[in-house]
Design an enzyme around this catalytic site. Structure first.
Site, PDB file in Angstrom:
ATOM      1  CB  THR A 130      -0.801   0.465   1.072  1.00  0.00           C
ATOM      2  OG1 THR A 130      -0.950   0.753   1.792  1.00  0.00           O
ATOM      3  CG2 THR A 130      -0.193  -0.222   2.339  1.00  0.00           C
ATOM      4  CG  ASP A 131      -0.681   4.759  -0.622  1.00  0.00           C
ATOM      5  OD1 ASP A 131      -2.127   3.993  -0.152  1.00  0.00           O
ATOM      6  OD2 ASP A 131      -1.879   6.003  -1.892  1.00  0.00           O
ATOM      7  CD  GLU A 132      -3.425   3.118   4.235  1.00  0.00           C
ATOM      8  OE1 GLU A 132      -3.130   3.381   5.259  1.00  0.00           O
ATOM      9  OE2 GLU A 132      -5.136   2.753   3.449  1.00  0.00           O
ATOM     10  CE1 TYR A 157      -3.274  -2.776   5.362  1.00  0.00           C
ATOM     11  CE2 TYR A 157      -3.319  -0.867   5.445  1.00  0.00           C
ATOM     12  CZ  TYR A 157      -3.132  -2.299   4.572  1.00  0.00           C
ATOM     13  OH  TYR A 157      -2.913  -2.391   3.162  1.00  0.00           O
ATOM     14  CE  LYS A 161       0.441  -4.454   2.890  1.00  0.00           C
ATOM     15  NZ  LYS A 161       0.335  -6.212   2.358  1.00  0.00           N
TER      16      LYS A 161
HETATM   17  P1  NAD Z   1      -9.219  -8.110   1.325  1.00  0.00           P
HETATM   18  O1  NAD Z   1      -9.507  -7.699   3.507  1.00  0.00           O
HETATM   19  O2  NAD Z   1     -10.625  -7.306   0.853  1.00  0.00           O
HETATM   20  O3  NAD Z   1      -8.603  -9.579   1.502  1.00  0.00           O
HETATM   21  C1  NAD Z   1      -7.781  -9.785   2.456  1.00  0.00           C
HETATM   22  C2  NAD Z   1      -7.925 -11.522   2.268  1.00  0.00           C
HETATM   23  O4  NAD Z   1      -6.483 -12.413   2.289  1.00  0.00           O
HETATM   24  C3  NAD Z   1      -9.042 -12.424   2.406  1.00  0.00           C
HETATM   25  O5  NAD Z   1      -9.914 -13.032   0.862  1.00  0.00           O
HETATM   26  C4  NAD Z   1      -8.489 -13.084   3.869  1.00  0.00           C
HETATM   27  O6  NAD Z   1      -9.570 -14.400   4.496  1.00  0.00           O
HETATM   28  C5  NAD Z   1      -6.947 -13.133   3.265  1.00  0.00           C
HETATM   29  N1  NAD Z   1      -6.466 -13.814   4.576  1.00  0.00           N
HETATM   30  C6  NAD Z   1      -6.120 -12.884   5.816  1.00  0.00           C
HETATM   31  N2  NAD Z   1      -5.622 -13.300   7.343  1.00  0.00           N
HETATM   32  C7  NAD Z   1      -5.117 -14.505   5.931  1.00  0.00           C
HETATM   33  C8  NAD Z   1      -4.309 -15.218   6.349  1.00  0.00           C
HETATM   34  N3  NAD Z   1      -4.023 -14.933   7.775  1.00  0.00           N
HETATM   35  N4  NAD Z   1      -3.794 -16.606   5.808  1.00  0.00           N
HETATM   36  C9  NAD Z   1      -4.713 -16.040   4.668  1.00  0.00           C
HETATM   37  N5  NAD Z   1      -5.589 -15.803   3.652  1.00  0.00           N
HETATM   38  C10 NAD Z   1      -5.305 -14.167   4.712  1.00  0.00           C
HETATM   39  O7  NAD Z   1      -7.874  -6.763   1.253  1.00  0.00           O
HETATM   40  P2  NAD Z   1      -7.573  -6.098  -0.263  1.00  0.00           P
HETATM   41  O8  NAD Z   1      -8.462  -4.725   0.110  1.00  0.00           O
HETATM   42  O9  NAD Z   1      -8.683  -7.277  -1.220  1.00  0.00           O
HETATM   43  O10 NAD Z   1      -6.122  -6.205   0.039  1.00  0.00           O
HETATM   44  C11 NAD Z   1      -5.044  -7.302  -0.549  1.00  0.00           C
HETATM   45  C12 NAD Z   1      -3.873  -6.936  -0.344  1.00  0.00           C
HETATM   46  O11 NAD Z   1      -3.794  -5.332  -0.784  1.00  0.00           O
HETATM   47  C13 NAD Z   1      -3.260  -6.311   0.935  1.00  0.00           C
HETATM   48  O12 NAD Z   1      -2.362  -7.068   1.014  1.00  0.00           O
HETATM   49  C14 NAD Z   1      -3.628  -4.873   1.390  1.00  0.00           C
HETATM   50  O13 NAD Z   1      -2.670  -4.689   2.253  1.00  0.00           O
HETATM   51  C15 NAD Z   1      -3.173  -4.452  -0.610  1.00  0.00           C
HETATM   52  N6  NAD Z   1      -4.012  -2.820  -0.660  1.00  0.00           N
HETATM   53  C16 NAD Z   1      -4.704  -3.490   0.045  1.00  0.00           C
HETATM   54  C17 NAD Z   1      -5.519  -1.574  -0.566  1.00  0.00           C
HETATM   55  C18 NAD Z   1      -7.124  -1.349  -0.963  1.00  0.00           C
HETATM   56  O14 NAD Z   1      -6.988  -0.047  -0.662  1.00  0.00           O
HETATM   57  N7  NAD Z   1      -8.030  -2.042  -0.246  1.00  0.00           N
HETATM   58  C19 NAD Z   1      -4.911  -0.860  -1.698  1.00  0.00           C
HETATM   59  C20 NAD Z   1      -3.488  -0.484  -1.881  1.00  0.00           C
HETATM   60  C21 NAD Z   1      -2.786  -2.084  -0.902  1.00  0.00           C
END
Ligand code: NAD
Length: 358
Positions: A130-132, A157, A161
């Site tokens: 993430t950009d955070e 969070y 990350k």
């Molecule tokens: P999400 O919370 O919708 O999905 C996360 C998934 O990971 C879920 O299906 C969950 O069951 C699984 N998970 C969690 N803990 C787990 C574990 N211990 N073992 C196996 N599976 C596990 O998250 P998202 O919004 O789809 O984000 C996905 C990735 O992208 C993350 O790494 C997040 O940091 C990154 N990200 C998200 C955003 C955003 O805006 N949502 C932006 C930039 C980066």
């Protein structure tokens, strides 16, 4: 290519899985199915040739070794994470375990497998972040995060990350594991779990409930449609330079208040109601502790080196998103009953020391 995708039952991971299958790749979807997961997100590909699901927790190293040995992937796309900042304030423990220790387990399982395969140059470990991790920018619009911006995470969070990003870099430098890394801005779109801002606003508006805006709504984020993000991630996997990181942004900066007003205007058009505008429901609530003022991505590297740009403006993407939620009540309605959804979380920074641990 056979891609092992972690977190493929979540919001972004499922978009990656759907696109990878559409592009002709095989996918092993590894997900623990936490509260944030929904296998409906990948229902459209579940019968596709080359799609496999493994319910595995990335905190379980032994189970990960078994998955690598059974499926022999060509690449890993690591998205599994605890992802909700407000939950990380109330209970940081799961964020440390999954985002840091879980990433360490993924790196070690991947390294052991890669060494066992004779260290193929073609193997990739793509870490999605993430950009955070870069912290908070001043309101001055000329400043943006580049890949060289110093890390300065502020929430449990983003700190978890950031730690995982450092581990991935260390495994690249120390062990030669062929990694690529991406840091992305805020995503929105179909299958977004209904605890995040965009779906909360859409679903509260449809229910006639207040639309909560933290603080004065001036916090600025760069918004990216999730399917554009999935496209960028697959582009980096296929064309990115080993050891390099890429920032991914939507080129769409908006304050939270502007975003919510835009959603209300789209809802007024697509689902008009007689009692005025949905914007009348906007309610300012106490701010999140440590709420970062502004995130903004300089997308030059991915644009110039890999030729990637987002395909949608934020207005186009939000319109598609609102229409998707209007058409898919059977998806979101049951998720609203899950623990914590619909409640104000992360408001009381002191709660974490009372130790919910979850
Ligand atoms: P999400 O919370 O919708 O999905 C996360 C998934 O990971 C879920 O299906 C969950 O069951 C699984 N998970 C969690 N803990 C787990 C574990 N211990 N073992 C196996 N599976 C596990 O998250 P998202 O919004 O789809 O984000 C996905 C990735 O992208 C993350 O790494 C997040 O940091 C990154 N990200 C998200 C955003 C955003 O805006 N949502 C932006 C930039 C980066």
């Amino acid at each position: 290519m056979k891609i092992l995708v972690t977190g493929g039952a979540g919001f972004i991971g499922s978009a990656v899985v759907r696109q990878a299958i559409r592009d002709g790749h095989s996918v092993v979807n590894v997900d623990a199915l936490t509260y944030a997961a929904c296998l409906e997100n990948v229902a459209s590909v579940v019968d596709a040739q080359g799609y496999t699901f493994e319910q595995v927790d990335i905190r379980n190293r032994v189970a990960l070794d078994t998955v690598f040995a059974r499926h022999a992937p060509d690449a890993v796309m690591h998205l599994a994470a605890e992802s909700h900042v407000d939950r990380s304030i109330d209970g940081p423990g799961d964020f440390i375990e999954t985002n840091i220790t879980g990433t360490y387990n993924m790196l070690e399982a991947a390294r052991s497998y890669w060494v066992g395969q004779g260290k193929p140059d073609s193997f990739r470990f793509h870490h999605i972040s993430t950009d955070e991790v870069f912290g908070s920018l001043p309101a001055d619009e000329s400043v943006q995060f580049t890949e060289d911006t110093a890390y300065d995470p502020r929430s449990p969070y983003s700190a978890s990350k950031a730690a995982s990003d450092h581990l991935v870099r260390a495994w690249s430098e120390t062990y030669g594991l062929p990694v690529v890394m991406t840091n992305c801005s805020n995503n929105y779109g179909p299958y977004h779990f209904p605890e995040k801002l965009v779906p909360v606003v859409i679903l509260n508006a449809l229910a006639g409930k207040p639309l909560p805006i933290y603080g004065d709504g001036s916090n600025v984020r760069d918004w990216l449609y999730v399917e554009d993000h999935a496209d960028a991630l697959l582009t980096v996997l296929e064309k990115g330079t080993v050891g390099r990181s890429y920032n991914i942004g939507g080129e769409n900066e908006l304050s939270n208040l502007e975003l919510v007003k835009m959603l209300c205007a789209i809802l007024d058009e697509l689902r008009p109601h007689q009692n005025g505008s949905y914007a009348d429901l906007i309610t300012f609530v106490a701010d999140r502790p440590g709420h970062d003022a502004r995130y903004a991505i300089d997308p030059s590297r991915i644009r110039n080196e890999l030729g990637w740009r987002p395909s949608l403006t934020v207005h186009e993407g939000l319109r598609k998103t609102v229409q998707w939620y209007l058409d898919n009540e059977t998806w979101w309605r049951p998720l609203q009953a899950r623990a914590g959804v619909g409640q104000r979380l992360g408001q009381d920074a002191d709660k974490a020391v009372k130790g919910t641990g979850s």
